[in-house]
Design a protein around this motif. Sequence first.
Motif, PDB file in Angstrom:
ATOM      1  N   HIS A   1      -5.397  -5.723  -5.438  1.00  0.00           N
ATOM      2  CA  HIS A   1      -4.466  -4.858  -6.170  1.00  0.00           C
ATOM      3  C   HIS A   1      -3.884  -5.602  -7.367  1.00  0.00           C
ATOM      4  O   HIS A   1      -3.938  -6.829  -7.439  1.00  0.00           O
ATOM      5  N   GLU A   2      -3.363  -4.847  -8.322  1.00  0.00           N
ATOM      6  CA  GLU A   2      -2.753  -5.374  -9.557  1.00  0.00           C
ATOM      7  C   GLU A   2      -3.752  -6.274 -10.293  1.00  0.00           C
ATOM      8  O   GLU A   2      -3.611  -7.494 -10.335  1.00  0.00           O
TER       9      GLU A   2
ATOM     10  N   VAL B   1      -4.601 -10.607  -6.296  1.00  0.00           N
ATOM     11  CA  VAL B   1      -3.471  -9.894  -6.883  1.00  0.00           C
ATOM     12  C   VAL B   1      -3.085 -10.539  -8.209  1.00  0.00           C
ATOM     13  O   VAL B   1      -3.182 -11.756  -8.373  1.00  0.00           O
TER      14      VAL B   1
ATOM     15  N   GLY C   1     -12.729   1.033  -9.654  1.00  0.00           N
ATOM     16  CA  GLY C   1     -12.618   0.011  -8.625  1.00  0.00           C
ATOM     17  C   GLY C   1     -13.936  -0.707  -8.403  1.00  0.00           C
ATOM     18  O   GLY C   1     -13.980  -1.906  -8.160  1.00  0.00           O
TER      19      GLY C   1
ATOM     20  N   ILE D   1       0.840  -1.203   0.000  1.00  0.00           N
ATOM     21  CA  ILE D   1       0.000   0.000   0.000  1.00  0.00           C
ATOM     22  C   ILE D   1       0.870   1.246   0.000  1.00  0.00           C
ATOM     23  O   ILE D   1       0.628   2.198  -0.754  1.00  0.00           O
TER      24      ILE D   1
ATOM     25  N   PHE E   1      -8.574  -1.277  -2.374  1.00  0.00           N
ATOM     26  CA  PHE E   1      -8.298  -1.535  -3.788  1.00  0.00           C
ATOM     27  C   PHE E   1      -7.394  -0.454  -4.349  1.00  0.00           C
ATOM     28  O   PHE E   1      -7.644   0.745  -4.176  1.00  0.00           O
ATOM     29  N   PHE E   2      -6.354  -0.891  -5.063  1.00  0.00           N
ATOM     30  CA  PHE E   2      -5.473   0.036  -5.759  1.00  0.00           C
ATOM     31  C   PHE E   2      -4.809  -0.678  -6.922  1.00  0.00           C
ATOM     32  O   PHE E   2      -4.766  -1.905  -6.992  1.00  0.00           O
ATOM     33  N   ASN E   3      -4.318   0.119  -7.858  1.00  0.00           N
ATOM     34  CA  ASN E   3      -3.571  -0.361  -9.027  1.00  0.00           C
ATOM     35  C   ASN E   3      -4.433  -1.210  -9.971  1.00  0.00           C
ATOM     36  O   ASN E   3      -4.246  -2.422 -10.105  1.00  0.00           O
TER      37      ASN E   3
ATOM     38  N   ALA F   1       2.397   1.913  -3.339  1.00  0.00           N
ATOM     39  CA  ALA F   1       1.423   2.414  -4.307  1.00  0.00           C
ATOM     40  C   ALA F   1       1.065   3.869  -4.033  1.00  0.00           C
ATOM     41  O   ALA F   1       0.889   4.668  -4.961  1.00  0.00           O
TER      42      ALA F   1
ATOM     43  N   ASN G   1      -5.470   4.914  -7.027  1.00  0.00           N
ATOM     44  CA  ASN G   1      -4.743   4.395  -8.202  1.00  0.00           C
ATOM     45  C   ASN G   1      -5.660   3.568  -9.099  1.00  0.00           C
ATOM     46  O   ASN G   1      -5.306   2.477  -9.557  1.00  0.00           O
ATOM     47  N   THR G   2      -6.861   4.111  -9.357  1.00  0.00           N
ATOM     48  CA  THR G   2      -7.759   3.492 -10.321  1.00  0.00           C
ATOM     49  C   THR G   2      -7.631   4.242 -11.656  1.00  0.00           C
ATOM     50  O   THR G   2      -6.956   5.263 -11.754  1.00  0.00           O
TER      51      THR G   2
END
Length: 673
Positions: free
Chosen positions: A564-565, A519, A598, A55, A591-593, A58, A618-619
């Motif tokens: 994530h990812e 992930v 999202g 986290i 949630f990110f990346n 990111a 990071n969406t």
Amino acid sequence: MAALFLAVLALASLVYASKDVDSYPDDFDCPMRQLAMQFAMEIQPHLSAEQLQAIADALNGAQEAVNNSCVVVDDSWPIKYTMPPSWDDLYAIDDDETPSIFVDYVAGDDGNDGSIGAPLQHLDFAVEFARVKYGPQTAKRIILRAGRHYLRRTVEVTPDDNNLLVTNYNHEQVEVSGAIPLSDCKWTKSSAAVANGADIWQCQLNDDVLKGETINGLRVNGRRAIRARYPNGDPEVFPCGFCSELKALSWMQPTCTPEPIAEYYPEEPLRNDSTDGYFQRYNLGIGGCCDVFTPNAGYWCSSQNQGGGAFAYRIPSGMMINASVLPNSPYASLEGAVVQAWRPGHWSSWMFEVDGAQYDADNGQIVFKKGGFQGARGNNNGDNFYIENVFEELDAAEEWFYNATTKILYYIANGTAPADLLFEATHLKVLFSYQGNMSTPVTNQVLRGLTLQDTQYTYLDAHGMPSGGDWALQRTGAIYAEGVDNCSITGNLFTRLDGNAISVNRYARNVVIAQNEFVWIGDNVVSMWGDAEGMEFPDGTHMGPDGTSGDQPRGTVFEQNFVHEIGIFEKQSSMWFQAKSCSNVLSKNIFFNGPRAGINFNDGFGGNNSIAKNLLFNTCRESSEHGPFNSWDRQVYVTAVRNGTPSTTKAYDRISQNFIIANYNSDEAIDND
């Protein structure tokens, strides 16, 4: 219309929109990101320090971050590493009355009795064993011992398997894989030449190893290898992502007829309170260019659809290229090649299987055999693209190519001899299938403590238009559920799945998806997709405005998941997607990346959803005209969710107490399209 029905408690949610980053004071950025980390630790105190570090990385690495090192993980955080889970109900398994069946892929044998001293070998056999020995009325559990369990086939769970728990043994790392190990490969250096002079290794395979199938995905020491492509790029490495700015010389026009052969546009139900008279009646087109979908119908198949840039679905039939576009062309063969392309506007990405028989090398004409159905909004043209699964493009470390005719696997090593690496070919698309129906559901299921990995991609499989939003989707996932009640998916790791992770369809009640990590997912993480009555299609799908039958996922709890990812292949993908689904609770997720939103609501069906205390950032890293949360409400549905009386008016959704950073290409934090 969704904007009229969403109760957005803006004062109770912290939203940062970074498109106007220049308007914020210099001393705002770092404290804001530190606060996001504090929020993450509060909503998911069970995370390990290494997960918190992901986290922090990111947050620090976001493109607009002023200080790339301001978020740190406190050394005093008590949970240092992510460990295999343990369970209170397994500490005294010798003394309780719940029957246990043990499975050990390495030391087991399906001729054993399934006891801890004489375990079975295969999980699919263990489910059949439990079905015969105990039946659906008896609570029982299947306990997997440590190691990697390669599935021979999808584990099929039916109503005859009710009251079943599948779990890891306490503190043991259990991996359930959809891949086939290529452990007998005899690697030799190939005589084939490549552009940069790298050594190509090759291995002769046979049908016994591959079970008569081709190779569509490859793992090398557990990581995705890269199918030979141009331009070169690793889809797991950002900001590469899609990894291409290539443009075709031109796109070949559709060969289908966009106009539908039939339309379903009933006078009732009527929603007559919409802006400018839009979206008042249910609207369905059938046939035309939509024959590529399953079923061949949808909102965007109609000639009467409405919305920004509305027109009936169509798709290009091929493209024109030359050596200025693809320097290694002309190619000897494009049989099995795949073109991945953005839709104009970067709303979704398309995948096309090339028709090798119609490839015109002299004129640079590439004709598509199928594809372009991965999004509901078609176009006459594509945008940026790359081509893969072409032997002449095998020219970079960690790239591979499989010749389905000769059954030779080619690989370019990255400093380590292939003989010292573990190669696995993705094989299964679904690991666990829980399938019943509304009258006879699969009930009382628990799946926990497992690592689920290495499914095959499904982006060229049948897709449908779930409702009136921009998405198309395939009804499949590493976990497929349909006709289920009281099912729990908790404490698992979902990783390197090339399709969707979890697909919940039609009737589903009391589903809990909690404290999982997702992930490196190829497509979507979780999708909810119901049916509504009006018309029935040959594949069994029901499409229409009447949602009162209840044949939808309702009341799913999605809580404390760490995501994530994702969207490694399909860029129109999200942590959460729902269409004709309602009364769901999304709480305390991180949630990110990801490449797009999202959370995505494809319609306004029913309402009564709650989105609270989630961290989203990071969406929209690779797409445009979207936000961390996105919704549409173009189709008219009748439900009784709001007050028990059938109505086109949905119940309020609630969005509150979330921490949302609308950065990268997000237009806004809450996008009610």
